[in-house]
Write a protein that holds these residues in place. Structure first.
Motif, PDB file in Angstrom:
ATOM      1  N   UNK A  95      25.637  -5.499  25.929  1.00 48.71           N
ATOM      2  CA  UNK A  95      24.942  -6.784  25.863  1.00 48.71           C
ATOM      3  C   UNK A  95      25.938  -7.892  25.599  1.00 48.71           C
ATOM      4  N   UNK A  96      25.604  -9.075  26.093  1.00 48.31           N
ATOM      5  CA  UNK A  96      26.399 -10.269  25.834  1.00 48.31           C
ATOM      6  C   UNK A  96      25.450 -11.422  25.551  1.00 48.31           C
ATOM      7  N   UNK A  97      25.865 -12.304  24.621  1.00 50.68           N
ATOM      8  CA  UNK A  97      25.013 -13.436  24.315  1.00 50.68           C
ATOM      9  C   UNK A  97      25.134 -13.868  22.874  1.00 50.68           C
ATOM     10  N   UNK A  98      24.046 -14.423  22.372  1.00 55.23           N
ATOM     11  CA  UNK A  98      23.995 -14.924  21.000  1.00 55.23           C
ATOM     12  C   UNK A  98      22.538 -14.962  20.583  1.00 55.23           C
ATOM     13  N   UNK A  99      22.281 -15.617  19.471  1.00 53.06           N
ATOM     14  CA  UNK A  99      20.901 -15.760  19.022  1.00 53.06           C
ATOM     15  C   UNK A  99      20.093 -16.652  19.956  1.00 53.06           C
ATOM     16  N   UNK A 100      20.772 -17.408  20.807  1.00 58.47           N
ATOM     17  CA  UNK A 100      20.082 -18.307  21.737  1.00 58.47           C
ATOM     18  C   UNK A 100      19.660 -17.608  23.026  1.00 58.47           C
ATOM     19  N   UNK A 101      20.274 -16.484  23.342  1.00 62.27           N
ATOM     20  CA  UNK A 101      19.923 -15.766  24.563  1.00 62.27           C
ATOM     21  C   UNK A 101      20.847 -14.593  24.776  1.00 62.27           C
ATOM     22  N   UNK A 102      20.445 -13.698  25.662  1.00 64.81           N
ATOM     23  CA  UNK A 102      21.269 -12.514  25.895  1.00 64.81           C
ATOM     24  C   UNK A 102      20.987 -11.943  27.275  1.00 64.81           C
ATOM     25  N   UNK A 103      21.927 -11.139  27.719  1.00 66.60           N
ATOM     26  CA  UNK A 103      21.734 -10.281  28.885  1.00 66.60           C
ATOM     27  C   UNK A 103      22.210  -8.889  28.486  1.00 66.60           C
ATOM     28  N   UNK A 104      21.447  -7.894  28.846  1.00 66.75           N
ATOM     29  CA  UNK A 104      21.726  -6.519  28.425  1.00 66.75           C
ATOM     30  C   UNK A 104      21.576  -5.592  29.617  1.00 66.75           C
ATOM     31  N   UNK A 105      22.552  -4.713  29.801  1.00 65.96           N
ATOM     32  CA  UNK A 105      22.540  -3.749  30.901  1.00 65.96           C
ATOM     33  C   UNK A 105      22.627  -2.346  30.309  1.00 65.96           C
ATOM     34  N   UNK A 106      21.726  -1.480  30.733  1.00 62.63           N
ATOM     35  CA  UNK A 106      21.685  -0.103  30.245  1.00 62.63           C
ATOM     36  C   UNK A 106      21.671   0.828  31.450  1.00 62.63           C
ATOM     37  N   UNK A 107      22.509   1.850  31.416  1.00 58.92           N
ATOM     38  CA  UNK A 107      22.539   2.849  32.491  1.00 58.92           C
ATOM     39  C   UNK A 107      22.697   4.228  31.867  1.00 58.92           C
ATOM     40  N   UNK A 108      22.065   5.200  32.489  1.00 55.73           N
ATOM     41  CA  UNK A 108      22.135   6.568  31.969  1.00 55.73           C
ATOM     42  C   UNK A 108      22.029   7.533  33.146  1.00 55.73           C
ATOM     43  N   UNK A 109      22.955   8.500  33.204  1.00 50.82           N
ATOM     44  CA  UNK A 109      22.953   9.491  34.268  1.00 50.82           C
ATOM     45  C   UNK A 109      23.059  10.878  33.646  1.00 50.82           C
ATOM     46  N   UNK A 110      22.269  11.809  34.176  1.00 47.89           N
ATOM     47  CA  UNK A 110      22.307  13.184  33.674  1.00 47.89           C
ATOM     48  C   UNK A 110      22.121  14.146  34.842  1.00 47.89           C
ATOM     49  N   UNK A 111      22.826  15.266  34.782  1.00 47.20           N
ATOM     50  CA  UNK A 111      22.672  16.347  35.751  1.00 47.20           C
ATOM     51  C   UNK A 111      22.750  17.675  35.010  1.00 47.20           C
ATOM     52  N   UNK A 112      22.017  18.661  35.507  1.00 44.64           N
ATOM     53  CA  UNK A 112      22.036  19.984  34.874  1.00 44.64           C
ATOM     54  C   UNK A 112      21.754  21.053  35.914  1.00 44.64           C
ATOM     55  N   UNK A 162      15.504  25.243  36.250  1.00 46.79           N
ATOM     56  CA  UNK A 162      15.406  24.082  35.362  1.00 46.79           C
ATOM     57  C   UNK A 162      16.380  22.970  35.712  1.00 46.79           C
ATOM     58  N   UNK A 163      17.081  23.062  36.824  1.00 45.80           N
ATOM     59  CA  UNK A 163      18.083  22.047  37.152  1.00 45.80           C
ATOM     60  C   UNK A 163      17.413  20.728  37.525  1.00 45.80           C
ATOM     61  N   UNK A 164      18.164  19.647  37.379  1.00 43.27           N
ATOM     62  CA  UNK A 164      17.630  18.320  37.697  1.00 43.27           C
ATOM     63  C   UNK A 164      18.766  17.323  37.811  1.00 43.27           C
ATOM     64  N   UNK A 165      18.453  16.182  38.404  1.00 44.48           N
ATOM     65  CA  UNK A 165      19.323  15.012  38.416  1.00 44.48           C
ATOM     66  C   UNK A 165      18.498  13.814  37.979  1.00 44.48           C
ATOM     67  N   UNK A 166      19.083  12.984  37.126  1.00 46.93           N
ATOM     68  CA  UNK A 166      18.349  11.839  36.583  1.00 46.93           C
ATOM     69  C   UNK A 166      19.266  10.625  36.516  1.00 46.93           C
ATOM     70  N   UNK A 167      18.734   9.472  36.896  1.00 46.19           N
ATOM     71  CA  UNK A 167      19.487   8.225  36.848  1.00 46.19           C
ATOM     72  C   UNK A 167      18.541   7.096  36.452  1.00 46.19           C
ATOM     73  N   UNK A 168      18.906   6.361  35.397  1.00 46.57           N
ATOM     74  CA  UNK A 168      18.103   5.213  34.982  1.00 46.57           C
ATOM     75  C   UNK A 168      18.979   3.984  34.866  1.00 46.57           C
ATOM     76  N   UNK A 169      18.423   2.837  35.264  1.00 48.92           N
ATOM     77  CA  UNK A 169      19.135   1.562  35.221  1.00 48.92           C
ATOM     78  C   UNK A 169      18.179   0.499  34.700  1.00 48.92           C
TER      79      UNK A 169
END
Length: 675
Positions: free
Chosen positions: A177-194, A207-214
Motif C-alpha cells: 500500500x501507498x498513501x497517507x491518512x488522506x488516501x491510499x492505494x493498495x494492491x494484493x496478489x496471491x498465487x498457490x499451486x499444489x 486434491x491438486x489445484x491452481x489458485x490466483x487472486x488479485x
C-alpha cells in the motif's frame, strides 16, 4: 497484513494489524462495554490456532474450536459451526456476499478467500446480531479489510512465500500500500499451486489445484469526517481436483466489486452512517472428462451465480443506548445446466433461479449498571423466490415436470414470498471481579437456498430434486455462558440449545432401481457445550485447551442429523522468549456413531460411515528478525496419522478409506518480509 492475533471467547475473532511496522505489537481486540470480563478473551499469536499456511478461509476456520469442515479435495473446505453449514451461516467477504456457482458446493464462499489478503476475520457463534443479514443461525463469519495505517513512511506492505512438502504446495503473496491518512492505494496478489497430497497410509488423494487472486483497493478522505473506499477483486481457480465428487472443476472464477462511503458526525444523536454496495459474479464449471479418465458419457455442468446487494447502517446514541439500525438488500441469480461435452444441455439444474431479500434491522446495547449490560435486536426480511425457466423444455423435460416426480403440485416454481422475523436478547451480569455470566435468547429464520428449492436433475441412474414449496427454517435458541478471569487462568463454559421448526432435510429415498435425493421440512434439535481455557504457566509458557461437543436430532423421524461433529478436544502448549515462539498442538477427536447414513437403504442422510476417533500432533516455530523478516516452520500431523473428518464427503475415486482422507505428515516453511 503483518501480524495476527486470535481472540477466543463467545465470539472467536482473528485480527491482523495491517501495514504496521515490524516493531509494533499485534492488534488486540478492546472490549468497550464497560465490563472488563463481559467477553473474556484469551489472546495468543496465530500460530497457536493455525500455524501452517492455509489454502483458503475454510481451512483456517476449521482450526478453531467448535468449527469443523466438509472436505472434498485439497481446498474449498465447507465450514460447519455448531452442526450447521451452507446458508445456515452468514459469510461476508469484506462486506459482500458471494454465493458459489457449484450446486455440489465445490466453491463455498470461503473458497474465494485468500486469507493473507484480509486484515481480520471474526467468527460469531450462534445468533447474537441482526446486522449482517437474515438467518445466520449457526453463526456469522466476517472477513474484513481496514484502511491501511502508515507510520513515518508513505508506503508499507508484506511479501510472503510458503511451501508444504506433502503435495508440493507453494504459495506466493504480496500486499503493498501507498498513501497517507488522506488516501491510499493498495494492491494484493496471491498465487498457490499444489499437487495431490498423500494421506497417512500413503494413498494419493485427488486434491491438486491452481489458485490466483488479485485485488485493487483505493480510499480517499473527502472531508475530515467522510471517507470513500472502492475495491475490485478477481479470484481464479483452475484445474481443481475433487476426490469427493464425480466431477472435477476446470475453472471457477469470481469477480467482486465493492464501494463503501462512511461519514461520522461530530455532535447529535447520530454518530456514523455507512453505505456499502457490492456486486459479485461467479462462473463455475465441472466435468467428468477433462481432468480425469472419461466415462461412458462425457458430461459437464457450467453455471453462474451473480449477486448484488447493499447495506445502509446508522450508529446512534440515544436514551443511554448505543443503537445500530438500517436496511439491507441482496439479490442472487443462478443458472446451471447439465450438458454433454459438445455443450448440448440435457437438464436445467438451476432453472433461472432468482432469490431476492430486503431487510430492516435495529439493535441496541444499554449499560444498566457497573455489573449489567443488556443487548437486543430485531430484524424483518421480505424474501421473493422464483424459477424463471421452470417451464423450459430441455432434454425432453421441464424442471416443473421433474419437481412433480417428487410430489410438487402444478404451479411449482412460480414466485413465492416470505415475511420473516428474527431477533435476539441478551443479558450479561458480572458476578464479581472474576466471574461473569451471559444469557442469550434468539430467533432466526433461514430461507431455502437455490438448490434446496429448485434443483432439477433426473438421470437414468439417480435423481436430485428440489422442493419449491419448502418452508423456511425457524431456529429458537438459548445460550448460557460463564466466564472467569483469574490471575493466570482465563476460561469460559458455554451451553446452548437450538429448537428448529421446519428444518430443511436432504434425504435419499429409493425409487425403483435408482436413488433420489429430495428435500423436506422436519422438526429438529441441536445442542452442545464448549469449554475453553488458557493458563499462563510463567512468563514464557502458556497452556491452552478447548472442548467442543455437538448433538443433532431429527425429531420427526427419531434419527440423528447428518454431519454432526464428534466430541473434540484441542490442547496447545506455547513458548515465547523475546522474538522466538514455539508450540505444539494435540487434537483429540472421538468416534462418531450417532449418524444418518447415506444411501436409500439406510435412513437416507449425508453421513458416509461411522467414523473412528483419532489424535493428531502438530509442531510449529517462529522467529522474528529485527529487519521485518519473519521465519516460520513446522510439521503438521507429526505421527503421519491416517484419518478422516466425520463430515467429509465419500471418496468417489478410492473406496478405501471410503471418505476423503486428511493429509498425512507434512513439513512446511513460511517466510514473510514486512516493510
Amino acid at each position: 497484513m503483518i501480524k495476527t492475533t486470535l481472540s477466543l471467547a463467545i465470539a472467536a475473532t482473528i485480527s491482523a494489524q495491517a501495514f504496521a511496522g515490524h516493531d509494533d505489537k499485534p492488534l488486540v481486540i478492546e472490549i468497550t462495554s464497560g465490563l472488563p470480563q463481559v467477553e473474556n478473551t484469551v489472546h495468543s499469536e496465530t500460530a497457536a490456532v493455525q500455524a501452517s499456511p492455509t489454502t483458503d478461509g475454510g481451512e483456517l476456520l476449521q482450526s478453531l474450536s467448535g468449527v469443523s469442515g466438509i472436505r472434498m479435495g485439497g481446498r474449498s473446505i465447507d465450514p460447519v459451526i455448531r452442526g450447521q453449514s451452507q446458508t445456515q451461516l452468514n459469510i461476508l467477504l469484506d462486506g459482500a456476499y458471494i454465493h458459489g456457482g457449484c450446486p455440489n458446493r465445490m466453491d463455498p464462499p470461503t473458497s474465494y478467500t485468500s486469507v493473507d489478503s484480509y486484515d481480520s476475520v471474526t467468527v460469531i457463534k450462534g445468533n447474537r446480531t441482526v446486522v449482517y443479514g437474515g438467518g445466520g443461525s449457526g453463526g456469522t463469519v466476517l472477513f474484513e479489510r481496514q484502511w491501511p495505517q502508515f507510520d513515518n513512511n508513505s508506503y508499507a506492505g508484506e511479501l510472503s512465500a510458503s511451501y508444504h512438502g506433502n503435495g508440493n504446495r507453494y504459495e506466493l503473496g504480496a500486499d503493498v500500500a501507498a498513501g497517507s491518512d488522506e488516501g491510499y492505494i493498495r494492491v494484493i496478489a496471491h498465487k498457490a499451486e499444489a499437487d495431490n497430497y498423500d494421506d497417512g497410509d500413503g494413498n494419493e488423494v485427488r486434491s491438486s489445484f491452481e489458485s490466483l487472486s488479485k485485488s485493487l483497493l483505493v480510499g480517499y478522505r473527502l472531508t475530515d469526517l467522510t471517507t470513500i473506499e472502492a475495491s475490485y477483486e478477481k479470484q481464479e481457480e483452475d484445474d481443481v481436483l475433487f476426490a469427493g465428487a464425480g466431477m472435477d472443476s476446470p475453472y471457477a472464477d469470481a469477480d467482486t466489486t465493492r464501494l463503501k462511503l462512511t461519514h461520522e458526525f461530530e455532535q447529535g444523536v447520530l454518530q456514523q452512517v455507512q453505505l456499502e454496495l457490492y456486486k459479485s459474479d461467479v462462473k463455475h464449471n465441472m466435468d467428468n472428462y477433462s481432468l480425469r479418465p472419461a466415462g461412458m458419457m462425457k458430461m459437464q455442468a457450467p453455471s453462474t451465480s451473480d449477486t448484488e446487494g447493499g447495506r445502509l447502517t446508522f450508529d446512534a446514541q440515544a436514551a443511554d443506548i448505543a443503537w445500530t439500525f438500517g436496511v439491507d438488500m441482496q439479490n442472487n441469480d443462478r443458472d446451471a445446466e447439465l450438458q454433454n461435452s459438445a455443450g448440448v444441455a440435457s437438464r436445467l439444474l438451476w432453472p433461472g433461479v432468482e432469490i431476492d431479500q430486503t431487510g430492516v434491522f435495529a439493535e441496541g446495547e444499554k449499560v444498566l449498571s457497573t455489573d449489567d449490560i443488556v443487548r437486543a435486536g430485531l430484524r424483518y426480511d421480505h424474501i421473493s423466490a422464483v424459477a424463471t425457466r421452470r417451464n423450459e423444455v430441455v432434454g425432453g423435460m421441464t424442471p416443473a415436470a421433474i419437481w412433480s416426480m417428487a410430489g410438487a403440485p402444478a404451479g411449482a416454481g412460480e414466485q413465492r414470498n416470505e415475511d420473516n422475523v428474527g431477533g435476539f436478547a441478551s443479558w450479561t451480569h458480572r458476578l464479581n471481579d472474576q466471574y461473569s455470566v451471559e444469557t442469550i435468547l434468539s430467533r432466526s429464520v433461514r430461507t431455502a437456498d437455490a438448490t434446496e428449492r429448485y434443483m432439477a436433475r433426473s438421470t437414468m441412474t439417480s435423481d436430485w430434486i428440489g422442493n419449491p414449496l419448502l418452508e423456511p427454517e425457524k431456529h429458537h435458541q438459548i445460550e448460557v455462558s460463564l466466564q472467569g478471569n483469574l490471575d493466570t487462568l482465563n476460561w469460559s463454559a458455554t451451553g446452548w440449545y437450538n429448537q428448529v421448526n421446519d428444518y430443511i432435510l436432504r434425504q435419499t429415498v429409493a425409487v425403483g432401481s435408482k436413488s433420489r435425493d429430495i428435500y423436506r421440512n422436519v422438526d429438529a434439535e441441536l445442542y452442545g457445550a464448549e469449554l475453553e481455557a488458557g493458563y499462563q504457566i510463567n512468563a514464557n509458557w502458556q497452556l491452552g485447551s478447548a472442548l467442543a461437543w455437538t448433538v443433532g436430532n431429527n425429531l420427526d423421524d427419531d434419527t440423528s442429523l447428518s454431519r454432526i461433529a464428534p466430541l473434540e478436544l484441542n490442547t496447545s502448549l506455547d513458548y515465547q522468549q523475546d522474538r522466538l515462539q514455539m508450540g505444539v498442538e494435540w487434537q483429540l477427536v472421538s468416534n462418531q456413531n450417532d449418524i444418518c447414513l447415506a444411501g436409500s437403504g439406510y435412513c437416507g442422510g449425508q453421513d458416509v460411515r461411522k467414523t473412528p476417533g483419532y489424535g493428531v500432533v502438530n509442531l510449529h516455530a517462529q522467529y522474528e528478525f529485527d529487519n521485518g523478516l519473519n521465519l516460520q516452520a513446522g510439521v503438521d500431523n507429526l505421527m503421519d496419522k491416517a484419518y478422516t473428518v466425520h463430515e467429509s464427503r465419500d471418496d468417489s475415486i478410492n473406496p478405501d478409506p471410503f471418505q476423503v482422507a486428511e493429509p498425512g505428515r507434512s513439513a512446511w516453511i513460511r517466510v514473510t518480509q514486512s516493510f
